[in-house]
Design a protein around this motif. Structure first.
Motif, PDB file in Angstrom:
ATOM      1  N   VAL A 310       5.994   1.819  -7.801  1.00  0.00           N
ATOM      2  CA  VAL A 310       6.801   3.804  -6.960  1.00  0.00           C
ATOM      3  C   VAL A 310       6.661   2.774  -5.123  1.00  0.00           C
ATOM      4  O   VAL A 310       6.897   2.081  -4.831  1.00  0.00           O
ATOM      5  CB  VAL A 310       5.225   4.602  -7.662  1.00  0.00           C
ATOM      6  CG1 VAL A 310       4.972   4.793  -8.095  1.00  0.00           C
ATOM      7  CG2 VAL A 310       4.200   3.158  -6.377  1.00  0.00           C
ATOM      8  N   SER A 311       7.086   3.217  -4.564  1.00  0.00           N
ATOM      9  CA  SER A 311       7.222   3.426  -3.083  1.00  0.00           C
ATOM     10  C   SER A 311       6.300   3.536  -2.801  1.00  0.00           C
ATOM     11  O   SER A 311       5.194   4.078  -2.972  1.00  0.00           O
ATOM     12  CB  SER A 311       8.445   4.558  -2.608  1.00  0.00           C
ATOM     13  OG  SER A 311       8.084   5.348  -2.826  1.00  0.00           O
ATOM     14  N   ALA A 312       6.109   3.254  -1.474  1.00  0.00           N
ATOM     15  CA  ALA A 312       4.722   2.852  -0.715  1.00  0.00           C
ATOM     16  C   ALA A 312       4.631   5.158  -0.012  1.00  0.00           C
ATOM     17  O   ALA A 312       3.169   5.163  -0.233  1.00  0.00           O
ATOM     18  CB  ALA A 312       4.756   2.572   1.342  1.00  0.00           C
ATOM     19  N   ALA A 313       5.915   5.351   0.262  1.00  0.00           N
ATOM     20  CA  ALA A 313       4.918   6.753   0.444  1.00  0.00           C
ATOM     21  C   ALA A 313       4.445   7.708  -0.282  1.00  0.00           C
ATOM     22  O   ALA A 313       3.375   8.635  -0.978  1.00  0.00           O
ATOM     23  CB  ALA A 313       6.448   7.756   0.964  1.00  0.00           C
ATOM     24  N   VAL A 314       4.918   7.601  -2.232  1.00  0.00           N
ATOM     25  CA  VAL A 314       4.537   7.826  -3.367  1.00  0.00           C
ATOM     26  C   VAL A 314       2.780   7.124  -3.394  1.00  0.00           C
ATOM     27  O   VAL A 314       1.772   8.130  -3.817  1.00  0.00           O
ATOM     28  CB  VAL A 314       5.405   7.715  -4.859  1.00  0.00           C
ATOM     29  CG1 VAL A 314       4.750   8.065  -5.755  1.00  0.00           C
ATOM     30  CG2 VAL A 314       6.140   8.066  -4.300  1.00  0.00           C
ATOM     31  N   ALA A 315       2.988   6.095  -3.249  1.00  0.00           N
ATOM     32  CA  ALA A 315       1.651   5.044  -2.977  1.00  0.00           C
ATOM     33  C   ALA A 315       0.116   5.876  -2.321  1.00  0.00           C
ATOM     34  O   ALA A 315      -0.730   6.031  -2.943  1.00  0.00           O
ATOM     35  CB  ALA A 315       1.784   3.513  -3.014  1.00  0.00           C
TER      36      ALA A 315
END
Length: 809
Positions: A310-315
């Protein structure tokens, strides 16, 4: 002005967005477009549409990326009004609808279908695009086409783009409206990293994290897919609290159960719970750090879902779920410090674009030019998608949608599946085609790779997803009821409909006994099911390939035969004459002339060509010579020496003396190939004649003058000159060179003399004979006169008589 749907906004839940509702509605009405940036849980999905319903004429349509979110949002808004779903607030998803009179929540794909069918969107007063940051393909295209509609047919249509993490200014510039930002009321979240132990599967790691934080309250765990959810559920056996799955395959009642706050529980969810759904009561989050996203391997013709980080934004979004109602804890199943991409990659950059291309064709802009894109479709994959539509008959040569293409677009399916449904209904009947297409469109209905076997389970009711499948079958069958087709279900109906959708995935077992099948698209795939693997032909519905693997793997397929393959893959059938240099059985390579009938990359049959085109035969011979070298010609010792002499002249004198290396010989092949037609004929070609043909007349007459084959030495011998090196070399015994005053030359180049002992062994090397007699010879004489006493060793070799014989006693 329409009557407000909520008379007192203060009666709505005290969520952060409530106090900004007047500003949001006023901004949207004033500018016609705006961006609302608000973190998850602030009320943007449920409160904003209720407020907008009182500010615009017509229905407020809310587009959600997922069906689960659409149903849940409608249910929540109806509950706030104290009404049942379907009165003022309703929803519409594929196969299920309870339309509301004032607010309707739909999936992005469904609204896209409505928009392409009627760009005026009659009765719609405003559109809210929720969760824009997720960058789903349908949502991105919907935004683009809505902007185009606003510039033409519906300049009065307000569009609000709502998002949790998107870069607001960029989206605002695209929309041409301002940004309204809402600060969330959040609580601190204790973030912990618990990566998998050595050899530990991700499901076991998630289960371990859940047990660690269960004392904090209800737990929301994120996993990439249903299979992982099931394995995690099994790993949590005996936990002592309810463990509830939450994903798109579940029945609505099962999804609702996971969304109700019934006390401490564990919810195992896919990405659907990241932002557009509120899971109440959560105090802890366990994140596997993985997501399943669509990817297309255009080179191999394979498409499907792949698991990515996952991306940092999703995390951050996932972790934030733990701090919405109180301080919480988030467990991340990856090492601290692991680098993540900032944002999710837009689907438009990696997904199959055939459906997008058909939407654009139906919109009247086949190439997408002139539209305002967040990210425009990549040129290569977009061109591939447009060609797929042309082959399917959905567009004409100019890219304009055909009547068939318009009908395909209205089915709400991928163009390939729409083709399979339409043509399949005519071939096997509407009901049978609908049964098969329903499975092809939702592989989660199946559990094994044998498509026929899975359909039997769905038909007899033994499959758990029977109800969902049956509802979709009924919907599809109704749309093609006029295409009745055959009265009974023919043999191989499943394979036929599958192949109509994916003719490039027709597969034939290779004859080498490896068990590998070759797809018509050219990719090798393995079949791990013994029953399927026993067939010669398959119609493959799903195949994927693990990075680094030699072959792909068949996940879902049906048994077929050659007749079916030729019928369904008619557009891939070719018959060509091939004249190549290729291996001939177990022997050496030779010219092979065949007429070959193929289905894509699969060879159906081949026959020898009795009278192949002579020029193509010559080209095949040239290929053979390039591959194996001109050693295939007949080379005598003299021919090889001639080539070396000519090479020397080219290096030394340049033009007009031609090069005679491999490339140059092949460049002049027409001058010496003659009537050669096969490998054996090459062995009869005189290489010397080939060389002379390259040189031509009158140069050929000067070869012996400028680069003589032999040189006369003072003893009267004619010795061969070696031209194989950079310089010409003449090996000569010392006694035969007596009396030679200067080094001989060829083409102005001093010959390198290899002076030999009487036994023919090297004694000295020189290209300056005059200097050698003065300085080198005395040492040679001193070393050899005792070893060869019967040979002449005069003190002055310049005046001595040369000889080939030993000295008389």
């Amino acid at each position: 002005m329409p009557a407000p749907l909520v008379r007192d906004l203060g009666s709505l839940p005290d969520l952060p967005v409530r106090r900004a509702l007047p500003e949001i509605t006023a901004t949207l009405v004033a500018h016609g477009a705006a961006v609302l940036v608000a973190p998850p849980g602030t009320g943007k999905t449920t409160l904003v549409p209720l407020a907008l319903a009182g500010a615009v004429d017509g229905k407020v349509v809310v587009a959600e990326p997922r069906r689960v979110a659409a149903r849940a949002a409608a249910a929540r808004m109806a509950a706030l009004l104290g009404e049942p779903v379907g009165r003022s607030v309703g929803y519409a998803v594929r196969g299920d609808a309870k339309p509301g009179s004032r607010v309707e929540v739909v999936t992005s794909g469904l609204l896209l279908r409505r928009l392409t069918a009627d760009p005026e969107l009659p009765g719609v007063g405003a559109v809210v695009l929720d969760e824009c940051h997720e960058r789903h393909l349908d949502a991105d295209l919907l935004l683009t086409l809505l902007l185009d509609a606003r510039e033409g047919l519906r300049p009065d249509l307000p569009v609000l783009a709502a998002s949790a993490t998107v870069a607001g200014p960029r989206l605002a510039a695209l929309l041409g409206g301002p940004v309204v930002e809402i600060d969330a009321r959040t609580f601190p979240v204790d973030v912990r990293h618990r990566p998998p132990l050595r050899g530990e599967r991700i499901e076991a790691c998630v289960a371990r994290g859940i047990r660690e934080v269960l004392g904090s309250g209800s737990v929301l765990a994120f996993l990439p897919g249903v299979a992982e959810i099931r394995r995690t559920e099994a790993a949590l056996a005996g936990l002592g609290v309810p463990v509830l799955p939450l994903h798109g395959r579940l029945k609505p009642a099962e999804q609702d159960a996971a969304l109700r706050d019934t006390g401490r529980r564990v919810v195992l969810a896919t990405a659907i719970a990241e932002s557009s759904l509120t899971v109440p009561g959560v105090r802890a989050v366990v994140d596997a750090g993985l997501a399943r996203v669509p990817r297309v391997d255009h080179r191999r013709g394979l498409a499907g879902l792949v698991t990515t980080t996952v991306s940092a934004a999703v995390a951050d979004q996932r972790a934030g779920r733990a701090g919405r109602e109180a301080p919480g804890v988030a467990v991340r199943c990856w090492p601290e410090g692991q680098l993540l991409t900032p944002y999710p990659e837009p689907e438009i950059k990696v997904a199959d674009l055939a459906r997008l291309a058909l939407d654009l064709a139906c919109w009247g802009t086949p190439d997408g030019a002139g539209l305002r894109w967040w990210d425009a479709p990549p040129e290569g994959p977009f061109a591939v998608a447009r060609e797929v539509l042309r082959v399917l008959g959905a567009v004409d040569g100019s890219g304009t949608a055909t009547p068939r293409g318009m009908r395909m677009n209205g089915l709400g399916l991928h163009p390939r599946l729409a083709r399979a449904l339409l043509d399949g209904a005519a071939a096997v009947g509407a009901r049978t085609a609908a049964e098969i297409v329903a499975v092809l469109d939702d592989d989660t209905l199946t559990q094994g790779p044998d498509l026929d076997g899975e359909l039997r389970r769905l038909r007899d009711g033994s499959a758990p997803a029977r109800g969902r499948w049956a509802a979709e079958v009924s919907r599809l069958a109704r749309q093609v009821a006029r295409d009745r087709g055959e009265g009974r279900r023919p043999a191989h109906a499943t394979a036929l409909v599958t192949a109509l959708a994916h003719p490039e995935r027709l597969a034939r077992r290779r004859a080498d006994g490896s068990g590998v099948f070759l797809l018509a698209g050219g990719t090798g795939v393995e079949v791990r099911d013994p029953g399927l693997g026993a067939h010669e032909w398959l119609a493959v519905a799903i195949a994927d390939r693990t990075p680094g693997a030699v072959h792909g793997t068949v996940r879902l397929a049906a048994a077929a035969d050659r007749g079916l393959a030729e019928r369904a893959g008619e557009a891939l059938l070719t018959e060509t004459d091939e004249i190549t240099w290729a291996p001939a059985g177990s022997g050496p390579a030779d010219v092979r002339a065949r007429r070959i009938r193929r289905l894509g990359a699969i060879t159906l049959e081949e026959k020898p060509l009795r009278d192949p085109d002579p020029e193509r035969v010559r080209e095949a011979l040239r290929d053979g010579l390039r591959a194996e070298g001109t050693g295939l010609l007949r080379w005598s010792k003299a021919d090889r020496a001639l080539r070396e002499r000519l090479g020397f002249l080219h290096r030394t004198l340049g033009d007009p003396w031609p090069a005679v290396d491999e490339e140059s010989l092949l460049a002049h092949a027409d001058a010496w190939l003659g009537g050669a037609r096969r490998r054996a004929d090459l062995a009869a070609v005189d290489a010397g004649n080939a060389l002379r043909a390259i040189v031509g007349w009158p140069l050929a007459g000067r070869i012996d003058e400028l680069a003589p084959e032999r040189l006369a030495v003072p003893s009267g011998s004619n010795l061969a000159v070696d031209y194989s090196g950079e310089r010409p070399v003449l090996p000569v015994r010392v006694q035969e060179a007596f009396g030679w005053q200067r080094t001989p030359q060829v083409a102005g180049v001093p010959v390198l003399l290899h002076l030999l002992s009487p036994a023919g062994r090297p004694a000295a090397v020189t290209d300056d004979l005059e200097s050698f007699w003065s300085t080198g010879y005395p040492q040679v004489r001193a070393e050899l006169r005792g070893r060869y006493p019967k040979h002449s060793w005069p003190e002055d070799p310049r005046t001595a008589e040369p000889t080939r014989r030993v000295r008389r006693s």
